[in-house]
Design a protein around this motif. Sequence first.
Motif, PDB file in Angstrom:
ATOM      1  N   GLY A   1       0.787  -1.224   0.000  1.00  0.00           N
ATOM      2  CA  GLY A   1       0.000   0.000   0.000  1.00  0.00           C
ATOM      3  C   GLY A   1       0.814   1.268   0.000  1.00  0.00           C
TER       4      GLY A   1
ATOM      5  N   TYR B   1      -2.295   9.977   4.462  1.00  0.00           N
ATOM      6  CA  TYR B   1      -2.547   9.312   3.180  1.00  0.00           C
ATOM      7  C   TYR B   1      -1.961   7.905   3.162  1.00  0.00           C
ATOM      8  CZ  TYR B   1      -3.676  14.002   1.317  1.00  0.00           C
ATOM      9  OH  TYR B   1      -4.215  15.237   1.080  1.00  0.00           O
ATOM     10  N   ARG B   2      -0.709   7.789   3.603  1.00  0.00           N
ATOM     11  CA  ARG B   2      -0.067   6.481   3.559  1.00  0.00           C
ATOM     12  C   ARG B   2      -0.746   5.510   4.520  1.00  0.00           C
ATOM     13  NH1 ARG B   2       1.652   9.328   0.225  1.00  0.00           N
ATOM     14  NH2 ARG B   2      -0.255   8.402  -0.626  1.00  0.00           N
TER      15      ARG B   2
ATOM     16  N   ASP C   1      -3.678   4.207   2.715  1.00  0.00           N
ATOM     17  CA  ASP C   1      -3.229   3.311   1.642  1.00  0.00           C
ATOM     18  C   ASP C   1      -2.881   1.930   2.185  1.00  0.00           C
ATOM     19  OD1 ASP C   1      -3.530   5.325  -0.224  1.00  0.00           O
ATOM     20  OD2 ASP C   1      -1.390   5.833  -0.278  1.00  0.00           O
TER      21      ASP C   1
ATOM     22  N   ARG D   1      -6.022  -0.018   3.228  1.00  0.00           N
ATOM     23  CA  ARG D   1      -6.728  -0.523   2.050  1.00  0.00           C
ATOM     24  C   ARG D   1      -5.989  -1.723   1.435  1.00  0.00           C
ATOM     25  NH1 ARG D   1      -9.894   2.531  -1.425  1.00  0.00           N
ATOM     26  NH2 ARG D   1      -8.337   2.279  -3.080  1.00  0.00           N
TER      27      ARG D   1
ATOM     28  N   HIS E   1     -10.214   7.509  -2.047  1.00  0.00           N
ATOM     29  CA  HIS E   1      -9.626   6.236  -1.628  1.00  0.00           C
ATOM     30  C   HIS E   1     -10.524   5.669  -0.517  1.00  0.00           C
ATOM     31  CE1 HIS E   1      -6.371   8.570  -3.415  1.00  0.00           C
ATOM     32  NE2 HIS E   1      -5.785   7.427  -3.703  1.00  0.00           N
TER      33      HIS E   1
END
Length: 377
Positions: free
Chosen positions: A116, A197-198, A201, A204, A251
């Motif tokens: 991710g 954000y990371r 990610d 997910r 996302h």
Amino acid sequence: MDNDPDIETEDRPLRRGWTTGACATAAAKAACTALLQGEFPDPMEVGLPSGQRVSFALAMSSASDGAATAGIIKDAGDDPDVTHGALVKATVRRGAPGSGVTFRRGEGVGLVTRPGLPVPVGEPAINPVPRKMIAAAVREVAGEGADIEVEVSVPGGAKIAERTMNPRLGILHGISILGTTGIVIPYSCSAWIHSIYRGIDVARAMSLDHVAGATGNASEAAVQKFHNLHEVSLIDMGDFVGGMIKYLRTHPVARVSIAGGVAKMTKLAQGMLDVHSKRGAADLEALAEVAVSAGASEDLARRIREANTVAEAFSLAVSEGITIGDAVAAGAWQTAATALDHPEIALEILVFNREGRLMGHAPFAPSHDPSRPRKRR
């Protein structure tokens, strides 16, 4: 914070700094020059993604048979960056024929262990833009098609990384080499937004269907316990509720919890998506009206208006049996849901006090309501 370079504090303009990616680029170019030409240029000029050319003074240099090393001290300017003052080193060697420019992790640079992230599992945590910058700088010296191995290291980086989100993101043993522009803008909070954000990610990529953004340590611990969440589901969003929501719109994750203390969730309920104290204080007059709607007497409403803090206002209400937490949570849900507005995301708000006690709750509900009027642009 406005990103205008001329913005001033009371005393002087805020000084910009350089990313770890820019420092690694200059170090790599200097080391490559020494490897191929026998000398270390000092200062070392490199290009940024914008096309701007900047120069860096070398903090150290050394050469041995088949390798050269140069180091740059990271200067973050006036930004409170945990990597400020760190030594960013690059050791350059000739690579295998046909390999091009390749990357290795040295001491203090993280290893990616979870999917991710912008680089694959098993790779050094050197982000894509710094890789492009380093490769371009090396090719300026060695030519197109050159086969060069670049090892980036940050002595003490493993200790620095303990003060970052890297361990939770699955980046182990060191820091990440970051930067999209090469420039650190003071108080832009870009590193924090990047970690939000990371974090999404990684969640997910691990097929987790629930993330929880928390404004602080107490609310994070409380929401983790409330839902028994995996640590990767926890997003340290700090004051950036809007920043997390904006990323989730493109996302998506099936369920999103937003958890925070009474003051920050009251500000969210009053329409603030950035709940930092510098962005404004909670409106105690409006909170008093909420209390009146919940059955508070006029005397209690007056004392809430005159309270020093939101926490004191909550305490006053609780002492008289007036529950305002659920109303605050409902208002916060409306603010966040209006911003999120996604058909595949259910949203929840949890309001905790400093001891981690649940003070208000707006349960999961779809954040997208087709019947709700939309703002015209």
